[in-house]
Design a protein around this motif. Structure first.
Motif, short mmCIF file in Angstrom:
data_model
loop_
_atom_site.label_atom_id
_atom_site.label_comp_id
_atom_site.label_asym_id
_atom_site.label_seq_id
_atom_site.Cartn_x
_atom_site.Cartn_y
_atom_site.Cartn_z
N ASN A 214 -9.28 -3.27 -31.26
CA ASN A 214 -8.37 -2.81 -30.19
C ASN A 214 -7.92 -4.01 -29.38
OD1 ASN A 214 -10.92 -0.72 -30.29
ND2 ASN A 214 -8.96 0.33 -30.42
N ILE A 215 -6.65 -4.36 -29.50
CA ILE A 215 -6.10 -5.53 -28.84
C ILE A 215 -5.33 -5.06 -27.61
CG2 ILE A 215 -4.55 -7.51 -29.10
CD1 ILE A 215 -5.16 -7.25 -32.18
N THR A 216 -5.83 -5.39 -26.42
CA THR A 216 -5.27 -4.89 -25.17
C THR A 216 -4.59 -6.03 -24.42
OG1 THR A 216 -7.42 -5.24 -24.11
CG2 THR A 216 -6.95 -3.03 -24.94
N PHE A 217 -3.41 -5.71 -23.86
CA PHE A 217 -2.66 -6.74 -23.14
C PHE A 217 -1.64 -6.11 -22.21
CE2 PHE A 217 -0.43 -5.80 -27.06
CZ PHE A 217 0.92 -5.82 -26.74
N ARG A 218 -1.12 -6.92 -21.30
CA ARG A 218 -0.02 -6.53 -20.42
C ARG A 218 1.18 -7.43 -20.69
NH1 ARG A 218 -2.01 -2.66 -16.56
NH2 ARG A 218 0.22 -2.32 -16.35
N VAL A 219 2.35 -6.93 -20.34
CA VAL A 219 3.55 -7.77 -20.30
C VAL A 219 3.67 -8.28 -18.87
CG1 VAL A 219 6.03 -7.88 -20.77
CG2 VAL A 219 4.56 -6.37 -22.13
N LYS A 220 4.30 -9.43 -18.67
CA LYS A 220 4.19 -10.18 -17.41
C LYS A 220 4.67 -9.43 -16.17
CE LYS A 220 8.53 -12.81 -17.75
NZ LYS A 220 9.11 -14.17 -17.72
N ASP A 221 5.58 -8.46 -16.32
CA ASP A 221 5.91 -7.64 -15.16
C ASP A 221 6.11 -6.20 -15.60
OD1 ASP A 221 8.82 -6.90 -15.44
OD2 ASP A 221 9.10 -9.07 -15.32
N GLU A 222 6.02 -5.30 -14.63
CA GLU A 222 5.96 -3.86 -14.93
C GLU A 222 7.23 -3.33 -15.60
OE1 GLU A 222 5.03 0.31 -12.54
OE2 GLU A 222 4.51 -1.62 -11.64
N GLU A 223 8.36 -3.78 -15.14
CA GLU A 223 9.61 -3.28 -15.73
C GLU A 223 9.78 -3.74 -17.17
OE1 GLU A 223 11.70 -0.98 -14.52
OE2 GLU A 223 10.15 -0.82 -12.99
N LEU A 224 9.42 -5.01 -17.42
CA LEU A 224 9.49 -5.51 -18.79
C LEU A 224 8.50 -4.77 -19.69
CD1 LEU A 224 9.88 -9.41 -18.73
CD2 LEU A 224 11.38 -7.74 -19.82
N GLU A 225 7.35 -4.42 -19.12
CA GLU A 225 6.35 -3.70 -19.91
C GLU A 225 6.87 -2.33 -20.32
OE1 GLU A 225 1.96 -4.20 -19.28
OE2 GLU A 225 2.18 -2.16 -18.49
N LYS A 226 7.53 -1.64 -19.41
CA LYS A 226 8.13 -0.34 -19.74
C LYS A 226 9.17 -0.50 -20.84
CE LYS A 226 7.54 1.75 -15.15
NZ LYS A 226 8.25 2.20 -13.93
N ARG B 120 -4.59 5.99 -20.98
CA ARG B 120 -4.01 6.55 -19.75
C ARG B 120 -4.76 6.11 -18.49
NH1 ARG B 120 -6.77 10.23 -22.59
NH2 ARG B 120 -8.47 11.37 -21.58
N SER B 121 -6.04 5.72 -18.62
CA SER B 121 -6.83 5.35 -17.45
C SER B 121 -6.55 3.94 -16.97
CB SER B 121 -8.33 5.50 -17.76
OG SER B 121 -8.72 4.58 -18.77
N VAL B 122 -5.97 3.09 -17.82
CA VAL B 122 -5.75 1.69 -17.43
C VAL B 122 -4.32 1.22 -17.64
CG1 VAL B 122 -8.15 1.01 -17.83
CG2 VAL B 122 -6.51 0.81 -19.70
N GLY B 123 -3.54 1.94 -18.44
CA GLY B 123 -2.16 1.52 -18.68
C GLY B 123 -2.08 0.31 -19.60
N GLY B 124 -0.97 -0.41 -19.49
CA GLY B 124 -0.76 -1.59 -20.33
C GLY B 124 -0.43 -1.24 -21.76
N CYS B 125 -0.77 -2.17 -22.66
CA CYS B 125 -0.43 -2.03 -24.08
C CYS B 125 -1.70 -2.20 -24.91
CB CYS B 125 0.58 -3.10 -24.49
SG CYS B 125 2.01 -3.22 -23.41
N ARG B 126 -1.71 -1.56 -26.06
CA ARG B 126 -2.87 -1.66 -26.95
C ARG B 126 -2.44 -1.46 -28.39
NH1 ARG B 126 -7.71 2.60 -26.17
NH2 ARG B 126 -5.93 4.03 -26.31
#
Length: 365
Positions: free
Chosen positions: A302-314, A332-338
């Protein structure tokens, strides 16, 4: 093979991808299972045809994991979540303590259930650091008289994984391996009990595997309902009641696929290669993608990460879905990408996602 079927880029965390070869074989045998004139779902669980399926699955699991003779393999129901209750119900007796190593949401749930049955405590926890790593072995503080120590081998939500397991000596070590069993070699003899929901690396949802040492079985509390005793299922070869027969059939076929693929060592090699594709896209992004897990605790599943800002992540998640990548949203409990890269997720799927990540970064600098 039905070449007209377009398979999704499936990164679902569970239920997750199954090997295409296994699905095709199940499709071929669905209506007439090996000349019986019935689907495996229609067979009596007491029939010779099903008994062969059942026992072959047990034998294959023992072979692939090199399970010693003093262990039982059980097929249970209720998922890993029921095991959170069954473990303390069977093995945490009045006056005893059980130690829980806290490394994520699933260890928290297991701990909460244990507290309902007896005296459970934290052996170590990385919660203050947002579960970015698993505890180090020298951080574990437990009692030599503990009923057992419990750990979660891989954390699907936070993307962390144990690389080396502790040796707890005479204290039974129990592990929830639901999300990484059979993904890499490990020494079964370090554990008194291993349990795993099937729906990530073993097969479809509905089956839970338990690998339990016989001497631990002998210590279990006898004063609990029959269906919640490990000994009930051990004495009856997991046939005390009607088991999830189709799920066990599928599990056996997944195990056959693993054996034909080259076994657990070959899978470990492939899993390293697949995960590297995506971790490289994160590490080479100059902060555009931000990995959650510390490098030494990174999960291969399971590879978990965020994109640098919230709008870009969406935008990233929307475009990923549009490109056919399924299940990339974080829990759903932490958001981000996986991206969940279990055994059956093909190399090509991970390569395509890595290329998409690089392309998205280049277009959204």
């Amino acid at each position: 093979m039905n070449t007209l079927v377009q398979r999704a880029y499936n990164f679902n965390a569970g239920p997750s991808a199954l090997p295409l070869a296994v699905l095709e074989k199940a499709q071929q045998e669905l209506i007439d299972f090996r000349g019986t004139g019935m689907s495996v779902m229609e067979l009596s669980h007491r029939s010779a045809a099903y008994e062969e399926v059942h026992n072959n699955a047990i034998a294959l699991l023992k072979e692939l994991l090199s399970i010693p003779e003093n262990y039982e393999v059980l097929f249970l129901q209720g998922g890993g979540s029921l095991q959170f209750s069954m473990v303390p119900m069977n093995f945490l007796k009045p006056g005893e303590k059980a130690g829980y190593i806290m490394s994520g949401s699933w260890s928290e749930k297991a701990f909460s259930e244990a507290k309902l049955f007896g005296d459970a405590y934290h052996v170590a926890s990385t919660k203050e650091g947002q579960y970015r790593r698993v505890p180090q072995i020298d951080e574990l503080k437990y009692n030599p008289t503990d009923a057992y120590i419990h750990l979660t081998s891989n954390n699907t939500i936070y993307g962390t994984q144990w690389k080396e397991f502790p040796d707890t000596g005479d204290v039974p070590l129990i592990a929830d391996m639901s999300s990484d069993i059979l993904s890499k070699p490990f020494d079964v003899s370090k554990f008194s009990l291993i349990y795993a929901g099937a729906q990530k690396n073993l097969g479809p949802s509905g089956v839970t595997v338990a690998i339990i040492r016989k001497d631990l079985l002998e210590k279990a509390n006898p004063n609990i309902p029959a269906m919640l005793k490990y000994s009930t299922h051990s004495k009856n070869n997991s046939l005390y009641n009607t088991p999830p027969t189709f799920g066990i059939y599928m599990l056996g076929e997944v195990l056959n696929w693993i054996k034909e693929t080259g076994g657990i060592n070959e899978l470990a090699k492939r899993n390293e290669e697949k995960a590297k594709l995506i971790y490289d896209a994160i590490d080479q992004s100059n902060g555009f993608y931000i990995g959650h897990a510390e490098v030494e605790s990174r999960s291969l599943m399971n590879i978990t990460f965020r994109v640098k800002d919230e709008e870009l992540e969406k935008k990233f998640l929307t475009e990923a879905k549009n490109e056919g990548f399924i299940g990339v949203n974080g829990h759903r409990s932490v958001g981000g990408c996986r991206a969940s890269t279990y055994n059956a997720v093909p190399f090509e799927t991970c390569k395509a996602f890595s290329e998409f990540m690089v392309k998205f970064q280049n277009e959204n600098r």
